[in-house]
Design an enzyme around this catalytic site. Structure first.
Site, PDB file in Angstrom:
ATOM      1  N   TYR A 155      -2.210  -0.172  10.006  1.00 18.85           N
ATOM      2  CA  TYR A 155      -2.489  -0.694   8.751  1.00 18.85           C
ATOM      3  C   TYR A 155      -1.030  -0.591   7.863  1.00 18.85           C
ATOM      4  CZ  TYR A 155      -4.139  -0.944   3.882  1.00 18.85           C
ATOM      5  OH  TYR A 155      -4.119  -1.581   2.617  1.00 18.85           O
ATOM      6  N   SER A 160       0.820  -1.235  -0.102  1.00 15.68           N
ATOM      7  CA  SER A 160      -0.131   0.070  -0.059  1.00 15.68           C
ATOM      8  C   SER A 160       0.822   1.320  -0.045  1.00 15.68           C
ATOM      9  CB  SER A 160      -0.843   0.027   1.168  1.00 15.68           C
ATOM     10  OG  SER A 160      -1.444   1.389   1.409  1.00 15.68           O
TER      11      SER A 160
END
Length: 340
Positions: free
Chosen positions: A163, A138
């Site tokens: 995350y 990501s």
């Protein structure tokens, strides 16, 4: 049929997160190319399970598609899956997503993104047929970085959400397994993916849904943010082009003693858009203006994302380029069709 399509039926490709947004489109594309696709998804309730089932319903009629409902962190289940199937490629897209949700339910990220990815790596380690593991990272890993555009070689030691931490951990785990066991591994840092069948927790989905129902929208950091919005078809194209592009040994590019065949790419539109401009594009596609409530910056968020994609262009001759106006209109058209 192209020569590439003629080859592809020999491939058995595991796609994790097959009922998810990106996974669904990747499965569709691979099936169109003639691959045998084995989909895996837990169908958890982080967002609408019905939306996931409706995506899946588009795939299940295909004779070359099979599906397993399974949690990534189910160790015995994952071991049995890899023992039963001789996967030639693994495209690992399943994860507990969402930056803000990681502040509320951190253990879901440890289970899905860390333990789950370890089970993927262990399965790949013991697979004699495996040619390539591709996994989703990501743009969140860039965290507090301020130098733009973000390059894959940049230091990513300062994540600002759990995350992002799990995604960086995935990259490190993947490198170690490639180094130790010779697995060719490619990691992909996705930049703000959007499009039809997208996730309801994403800002563009929330904005369209709010405008459609005459609700106000919340605009964080008073709109003073930029995102590198990347249309789903461009993400899929990048994945498919990289599928048979195996990475070279990483030591060939860097002054390190690593045996890993491992590479990280950015996949982004390399054209950041200001949040207020993004909202204006949605308003135009909807034919309605939004009532805006300005809010401060949210914990775990970043001011700008901006992908350098030169490596992708150099290695596989592709870089995302779908104009925002085109992608947003396609999403709005799908939203109206799906929700009536």
């Amino acid at each position: 049929m192209t020569p590439k399509q003629a080859e592809m039926p020999r491939s058995q490709i595991l796609v994790t997160g097959a009922a998810g947004f990106v996974g669904f489109f990747v499965c569709q594309r691979l099936l169109q190319e003639g691959c045998e696709v084995i989909g895996l998804d837990s169908l958890n309730d982080y967002y609408s399970v019905q939306l996931k089932r409706d995506r899946l319903a588009q795939l299940t009629p295909h004779p070359q598609f099979s599906f397993h409902q399974l949690d990534l962190h189910d160790r015995s289940g994952m071991e049995a899956l890899f023992a039963k199937q001789a996967f030639t490629h693994v495209i690992h897209l399943a994860a507990q997503a969402g930056v803000r949700y990681s502040l509320q339910n951190p253990h879901a990220y440890a289970e899905g993104n860390l333990s789950g990815f370890l089970n993927i790596l262990e399965g790949c380690r013991h697979s004699s047929a495996l040619k390539h593991l591709i996994f989703a990272s990501s743009s969140s890993v860039y965290g507090a970085n301020t130098k733009v555009p973000f390059e894959a070689e940049d230091n990513v030691d300062y994540p600002v959400s759990l995350y992002a931490v799990t995604k960086k951990a995935n990259e490190l785990m993947a490198h170690s397994y490639s180094h130790l066991y010779g697995i060719p591994v490619t990691g992909l840092r996705f930049f703000t993916v959007y499009g039809p069948w997208g996730r309801p927790d994403m800002a563009y989905f929330k904005f369209v849904d709010a405008i459609a129902h005459d609700r106000p929208i919340e605009v964080y950091n008073h709109g003073k943010m930029k995102r590198d919005f990347t249309y789903i078809d461009d993400i899929v194209e990048g994945i498919v082009r990289l599928l048979d592009h195996l990475p070279e040994r990483i030591a060939a590019e860097r002054a390190i003693n690593s045996q890993a065949r491992y590479k990280i790419y950015n996949i982004g539109n390399h054209s950041p858009v200001e949040l207020l401009t993004f909202i204006e594009t949605i308003e135009k596609a909807m034919g309605k203006s939004a009532e805006k409530i300005m809010k401060p910056m949210q914990p775990g968020d970043v001011v700008v994302t901006y992908a350098d994609v030169e490596d992708l262009m150099q290695d596989v001759g592709f870089k995302p380029d779908t104009p925002l106006e085109v992608g947003i209109q396609k999403f709005v058209d799908w939203y109206r069709s799906y929700y009536g």
